[in-house]
Design an enzyme around this catalytic site. Structure first.
Site, mmCIF file in Angstrom:
data_model
loop_
_atom_site.group_PDB
_atom_site.id
_atom_site.type_symbol
_atom_site.label_atom_id
_atom_site.label_comp_id
_atom_site.label_asym_id
_atom_site.label_seq_id
_atom_site.Cartn_x
_atom_site.Cartn_y
_atom_site.Cartn_z
ATOM 1 N N LYS A 188 0.867 -1.338 -0.018
ATOM 2 C CA LYS A 188 -0.092 -0.186 -0.008
ATOM 3 C C LYS A 188 0.928 1.220 -0.052
ATOM 4 O O LYS A 188 2.073 1.208 0.258
ATOM 5 C CB LYS A 188 -0.993 -0.089 1.149
ATOM 6 C CG LYS A 188 -0.140 0.028 2.584
ATOM 7 C CD LYS A 188 0.343 1.300 3.287
ATOM 8 C CE LYS A 188 0.646 1.063 4.638
ATOM 9 N NZ LYS A 188 1.595 2.285 4.748
ATOM 10 N N LEU A 216 5.468 0.379 3.327
ATOM 11 C CA LEU A 216 4.510 0.041 2.337
ATOM 12 C C LEU A 216 3.418 -1.203 3.059
ATOM 13 O O LEU A 216 2.627 -1.982 2.247
ATOM 14 C CB LEU A 216 5.405 -0.946 1.363
ATOM 15 C CG LEU A 216 6.283 0.065 0.642
ATOM 16 C CD1 LEU A 216 7.301 -0.894 -0.299
ATOM 17 C CD2 LEU A 216 5.712 0.827 -0.380
ATOM 18 N N GLY A 255 4.269 -6.207 6.238
ATOM 19 C CA GLY A 255 3.911 -7.373 7.453
ATOM 20 C C GLY A 255 2.486 -7.237 7.418
ATOM 21 O O GLY A 255 1.827 -8.415 7.666
ATOM 22 N N ASP A 287 -2.862 -1.372 9.917
ATOM 23 C CA ASP A 287 -3.067 -1.526 8.510
ATOM 24 C C ASP A 287 -3.759 -2.646 7.965
ATOM 25 O O ASP A 287 -4.197 -2.783 6.771
ATOM 26 C CB ASP A 287 -1.600 -1.480 7.693
ATOM 27 C CG ASP A 287 -0.813 -0.139 8.079
ATOM 28 O OD1 ASP A 287 -1.563 0.873 8.328
ATOM 29 O OD2 ASP A 287 0.151 0.035 7.628
HETATM 30 C C1 LIG Z 1 2.194 4.763 10.010
HETATM 31 C C2 LIG Z 1 1.230 3.532 9.203
HETATM 32 C C3 LIG Z 1 0.290 4.172 8.267
HETATM 33 O O1 LIG Z 1 -0.395 3.398 7.528
HETATM 34 O O2 LIG Z 1 2.000 2.689 8.585
HETATM 35 P P1 LIG Z 1 3.331 2.142 8.279
HETATM 36 O O3 LIG Z 1 4.205 3.155 7.965
HETATM 37 O O4 LIG Z 1 3.845 1.366 9.564
HETATM 38 O O5 LIG Z 1 3.158 0.997 7.343
HETATM 39 C C4 LIG Z 1 0.395 2.823 10.426
HETATM 40 O O6 LIG Z 1 -0.534 3.621 10.862
HETATM 41 C C5 LIG Z 1 1.067 2.049 11.516
HETATM 42 O O7 LIG Z 1 0.527 1.230 12.348
HETATM 43 P P2 LIG Z 1 0.938 -0.052 13.023
HETATM 44 O O8 LIG Z 1 1.293 -0.855 11.823
HETATM 45 O O9 LIG Z 1 -0.145 -0.485 14.174
HETATM 46 O O10 LIG Z 1 1.983 0.758 13.620
HETATM 47 P P3 LIG Z 1 3.159 -0.237 14.479
HETATM 48 O O11 LIG Z 1 4.583 -0.542 13.805
HETATM 49 O O12 LIG Z 1 2.454 -1.367 15.040
HETATM 50 O O13 LIG Z 1 3.541 0.903 15.872
HETATM 51 C C6 LIG Z 1 4.518 0.991 16.272
HETATM 52 C C7 LIG Z 1 4.330 2.020 17.441
HETATM 53 O O14 LIG Z 1 4.046 3.266 16.512
HETATM 54 C C8 LIG Z 1 3.162 4.202 17.473
HETATM 55 N N1 LIG Z 1 2.009 4.593 16.808
HETATM 56 C C9 LIG Z 1 1.460 3.823 15.629
HETATM 57 C C10 LIG Z 1 0.333 3.927 14.980
HETATM 58 C C11 LIG Z 1 -0.560 5.147 15.147
HETATM 59 N N2 LIG Z 1 -1.532 5.377 14.850
HETATM 60 N N3 LIG Z 1 -0.058 5.952 16.339
HETATM 61 C C12 LIG Z 1 1.102 5.595 17.100
HETATM 62 O O15 LIG Z 1 1.555 6.305 17.998
HETATM 63 C C13 LIG Z 1 2.766 3.340 18.768
HETATM 64 O O16 LIG Z 1 3.867 3.741 19.855
HETATM 65 C C14 LIG Z 1 3.306 1.937 18.513
HETATM 66 O O17 LIG Z 1 3.635 1.020 19.468
HETATM 67 N N1 LIG Z 2 5.661 -11.110 7.757
HETATM 68 C C1 LIG Z 2 6.519 -10.139 8.142
HETATM 69 N N2 LIG Z 2 6.888 -9.208 7.125
HETATM 70 C C2 LIG Z 2 7.488 -8.300 7.441
HETATM 71 N N3 LIG Z 2 7.698 -7.627 8.664
HETATM 72 C C3 LIG Z 2 7.296 -8.394 9.698
HETATM 73 C C4 LIG Z 2 6.443 -9.484 9.272
HETATM 74 N N4 LIG Z 2 6.169 -10.206 10.543
HETATM 75 C C5 LIG Z 2 6.745 -9.192 11.377
HETATM 76 N N5 LIG Z 2 7.319 -8.317 11.111
HETATM 77 C C6 LIG Z 2 7.938 -6.915 11.409
HETATM 78 O O1 LIG Z 2 6.949 -5.839 11.245
HETATM 79 C C7 LIG Z 2 7.916 -4.786 11.118
HETATM 80 C C8 LIG Z 2 7.288 -3.691 10.155
HETATM 81 O O2 LIG Z 2 7.357 -4.359 8.843
HETATM 82 P P1 LIG Z 2 6.560 -3.881 7.723
HETATM 83 O O3 LIG Z 2 5.059 -3.989 7.805
HETATM 84 O O4 LIG Z 2 6.983 -4.500 6.328
HETATM 85 O O5 LIG Z 2 6.790 -2.264 7.658
HETATM 86 P P2 LIG Z 2 6.191 -1.036 7.614
HETATM 87 O O6 LIG Z 2 4.826 -1.142 8.778
HETATM 88 O O7 LIG Z 2 7.087 0.015 7.420
HETATM 89 O O8 LIG Z 2 5.120 -1.007 6.217
HETATM 90 C C9 LIG Z 2 9.221 -5.386 10.502
HETATM 91 O O9 LIG Z 2 10.405 -4.556 10.981
HETATM 92 C C10 LIG Z 2 9.329 -6.766 11.474
HETATM 93 O O10 LIG Z 2 9.934 -6.542 12.449
#
Ligand SMILES: C[C@@](CO)(OP(=O)(O)O)[C@H](O)COP(=O)(O)OP(=O)(O)OC[C@H]1O[C@@H](n2ccc(N)nc2=O)[C@H](O)[C@@H]1O
Ligand SMILES: Nc1ncnc2c1ncn2[C@@H]1O[C@H](COP(=O)(O)OP(=O)(O)O)[C@@H](O)[C@H]1O
Length: 294
Positions: free
Chosen positions: A14, A107, A110, A144
């Site tokens: 995404k 993206l 995970g 997500d």
């Molecule tokens: C930022 C976004 C946008 O699509 O995506 P990614 O860049 O990770 O793909 C998401 O909201 C990622 O959400 P999610 O996948 O739940 O994040 P996680 O890695 O579990 O979050 C790690 C930490 O970031 C903080 N966090 C996350 C999401 C949010 N809305 N508020 C927060 O404060 C929290 O401290 C959480 O413990």
């Molecule tokens: N199947 C999986 N693929 C990728 N990352 C994973 C997976 N399972 C757990 N993780 C953890 O989730 C973290 C976030 O990965 P990812 O979802 O790919 O990135 P982002 O949240 O930045 O889009 C990784 O650093 C890894 O530690």
């Protein structure tokens, strides 16, 4: 039909076309507004039922122990839910993954893997959960995940779980992987992060597109400034791609994207990308490919 295997299940990437931080919940999580865009580029998962009840990852994933893998955690949650509903554990499953998406790339790799696992196993186990029930099951594992199960491009609010379908342009995206993993938590807790962007509406976004603007030009990514200041390669990629159009970071980074009207335009930019970066093009999808498969 009773199936025992499901091969070549796509887990698409995404993009967050924009990402606004509008506030913070009492538990510290941030309130967001974003538009999620599905891409025709991603991981591929394969499932084969076993004769016992074990859930086994048959491919290694560097840096992610099996028990922490979102795919395994999602499958385990669904298996327990089937036990609760039907009174018996479903058969175990071997899960293989062709990992393409970079981790910590913004993206949603995970989360997308976990969503695909939930959709595939709901079918293989004939678990019968509705889409809404699968979305609720996945949310505690990652914000997500509900979007990927929702299966359409979406305007999202809350922490990303309040979703409305939204039309987005059928364009091509060039995506640059700057070669760093950005930890989401570090970006959200950064001192310099602005957390008070005024809310927009889905109508504001749709009107902007109707005026003929690029999908990637609406609003901004509030996480980008912090990510660029902490990770120079992200700033470098935004600067480089910005010479060809509006360039923006997706999610909490690290990947950077720009929209193009045709595949040829995307190819022309790709051919100039400095070799230090991995870069690729992807077409905007309007529906999750698993919806057609199941
Ligand atoms: C930022 C976004 C946008 O699509 O995506 P990614 O860049 O990770 O793909 C998401 O909201 C990622 O959400 P999610 O996948 O739940 O994040 P996680 O890695 O579990 O979050 C790690 C930490 O970031 C903080 N966090 C996350 C999401 C949010 N809305 N508020 C927060 O404060 C929290 O401290 C959480 O413990
Ligand atoms: N199947 C999986 N693929 C990728 N990352 C994973 C997976 N399972 C757990 N993780 C953890 O989730 C973290 C976030 O990965 P990812 O979802 O790919 O990135 P982002 O949240 O930045 O889009 C990784 O650093 C890894 O530690």
């Amino acid at each position: 039909m009773t199936l025992t295997t499901l091969n070549n299940c796509p887990a698409p990437a995404k993009l967050n076309l924009f990402l606004h931080v509008n506030g913070r919940r009492a538990d510290g999580y941030h309130l967001l507004q974003t538009v999620f865009q599905l891409l025709d580029h991603g991981d591929t998962l394969h499932f084969a039922l076993r004769d016992d009840t074990a859930i086994v990852r048959v491919t290694a994933l560097a840096g992610v122990p099996e028990e922490q893998d979102l795919i395994i955690r999602a499958a385990t949650l669904l298996q327990a839910e089937v036990l609760r509903r039907k009174g018996a554990l479903p058969r175990g499953v071997d899960i293989a993954i062709d990992k393409v998406l970079p981790m910590g790339g913004g993206l949603g790799g995970g989360s997308s893997d976990a969503a695909t696992a939930l959709m595939a196993l709901n079918r293989l186990w004939q678990a019968g959960l509705t889409r809404e029930e699968l979305m609720a099951l996945g949310l505690p594992l990652g914000a997500d995940i509900p979007f990927f199960i929702f299966g359409e491009n979406a305007f999202a609010e809350g922490v990303g779980e309040a979703l409305q379908p939204v039309a987005t342009p059928e364009c091509w995206y060039v995506v640059i992987e700057p070669g760093v993993q950005v930890p989401t938590a570090a970006i959200f807790c950064a001192e310099g992060l602005t957390r008070n962007t005024e809310p927009v509406t889905i109508a504001d976004f749709s009107r902007y597109l109707a005026e003929g603007n690029d999908a990637g030009g609406f609003g901004k990514n509030d996480l980008q400034q912090v990510a660029c200041s902490l990770f120079k390669p992200v700033a470098d990629a935004v600067k480089w791609l910005g010479a060809y159009g509006e360039a923006r970071m997706t999610g909490s980074g690290a990947c950077v994207f720009s929209a193009f009207g045709s595949q040829e335009e995307a190819d022309a930019v790709l051919s100039n990308v400095p070799p230090v970066w991995i870069a690729w093009k992807a077409k905007a999808l309007s529906r999750h490919p698993m919806l057609t498969m199941l």
